[in-house]
Scaffold this active site. Structure first.
Site, PDB file in Angstrom:
ATOM      1  N   CYS A   1       0.868  -1.174   0.000  1.00 29.90           N
ATOM      2  CA  CYS A   1       0.000   0.000   0.000  1.00 29.90           C
ATOM      3  C   CYS A   1       0.903   1.220   0.000  1.00 29.90           C
ATOM      4  O   CYS A   1       1.559   1.513   1.003  1.00 29.90           O
ATOM      5  CB  CYS A   1      -0.921   0.004   1.222  1.00 29.90           C
ATOM      6  SG  CYS A   1      -1.996   1.455   1.301  1.00 29.90           S
TER       7      CYS A   1
ATOM      8  N   GLU B   1      -3.301   1.006  -6.910  1.00 28.54           N
ATOM      9  CA  GLU B   1      -2.203   0.116  -7.279  1.00 28.54           C
ATOM     10  C   GLU B   1      -2.003   0.216  -8.775  1.00 28.54           C
ATOM     11  O   GLU B   1      -2.956   0.446  -9.527  1.00 28.54           O
ATOM     12  CB  GLU B   1      -2.517  -1.326  -6.857  1.00 28.54           C
ATOM     13  CG  GLU B   1      -1.309  -2.233  -6.814  1.00 28.54           C
ATOM     14  CD  GLU B   1      -0.232  -1.716  -5.852  1.00 28.54           C
ATOM     15  OE1 GLU B   1       0.734  -1.093  -6.367  1.00 28.54           O
ATOM     16  OE2 GLU B   1      -0.362  -1.906  -4.641  1.00 28.54           O
TER      17      GLU B   1
END
Length: 271
Positions: A2, A114
């Site tokens: 993350c 992402e």
């Protein structure tokens, strides 16, 4: 992993969702659609109030800095590299194990970003025709629109170069716990794109479902093996993912338009 996420919910909304008992209005953060390491973020934690006669833990909404600095660090410079802690090893790593047993938090988010290298770009890279492939960002979020409650850790660090009454004498920092990305199908997947989170990236933030919030935040739970049971991945099929504009790749860009779903990946970044 993350490395970037979105957090737009107001503290009033988070107070209702997480049953917050205390938060300071002066710690209010503006909605942030491009949260990056070293930024200040909201964290939900259970901790006794400072100087309070009642020692019971109080559910609080606090403002922390993303990038954990262990209490024993000589300087805070390594915090920017400690934004993620792996669920598989968090109980044994020196930087995280003390926080794991006593300082756990929830980092509320809308979802996380992402990046995927498009197939055409990967083919060019393999052929040696392009060194830096263009990557398509995806936004991953609960399919039902609920809060994305990321498991986290927090830590206190004292800057010994400053006097006790200095406002920056104490740093309170945090890290997101990550786990292996799901290989099961997404609840909602793009027509021309990845159909599982593992096709986007091998890691993902560990999302805690509401039935685990109290146990995760409870500071009375200190047994590592007991706590490791809470690190099990959430049930499959809760998430959706969709392509967003590459503008999110620049941390200076920040606004709700970053969450807008694209009808298809941008040109040159097809999955």
């Amino acid at each position: 992993m993350c490395g970037r996420y979105a957090a737009s919910r107001r503290p009033e909304d988070l107070a209702g969702i997480f049953e917050i008992e205390k938060w300071e209005p002066e710690e209010t953060l503006e909605p942030d659609y491009n949260v990056a390491p070293t930024k200040e973020v909201y964290a939900v934690l259970d901790r006794a109030l400072k100087d309070a006669e009642d020692p019971r833990p109080v559910r609080q909404l606090r403002k922390l800095k993303w990038g954990l600095v262990p209490s024993w660090s000589k300087t805070p410079e390594g915090g920017a590299r400690m934004i993620n802690a792996r669920a598989e090893t968090v109980h044994e790593k020196p930087s995280y194990r003390r926080a794991f047993t006593s300082r756990r938090c929830i980092l509320p988010a809308d979802g996380y970003y992402e990046w995927v290298t498009g197939k055409q770009e990967r083919d060019l890279e393999v052929e040696g025709r392009k060194k830096r492939p263009r990557k398509q960002p995806y936004f991953v979020t609960p399919a039902d629109g609920s809060v994305f409650a990321m498991a986290g850790l927090y830590e206190f660090w004292r800057d010994g170069t400053l006097p006790d009454d200095h406002p920056q004498a104490w740093w309170v920092t945090c890290s997101v716990i990550t786990t292996e990305a799901e290989t099961s199908p997404l609840a909602v997947a793009p027509a021309d794109g990845p159909h599982a989170l593992a096709e986007i990236h091998p890691r993902m933030p560990l999302m805690l479902t509401p039935d685990r919030w109290d146990a995760w935040l409870d500071p009375a739970r200190t047994d590592p093996e007991d706590l490791r049971a809470l690190l099990a991945p959430p049930p499959p099929g809760l998430m959706r993912a969709y392509p967003v504009a590459t503008a999110v790749s620049n941390v200076r860009n920040n606004g709700p338009e970053l969450l807008k779903e694209l009808a298809a990946p941008e040109e040159g970044t097809l999955f």
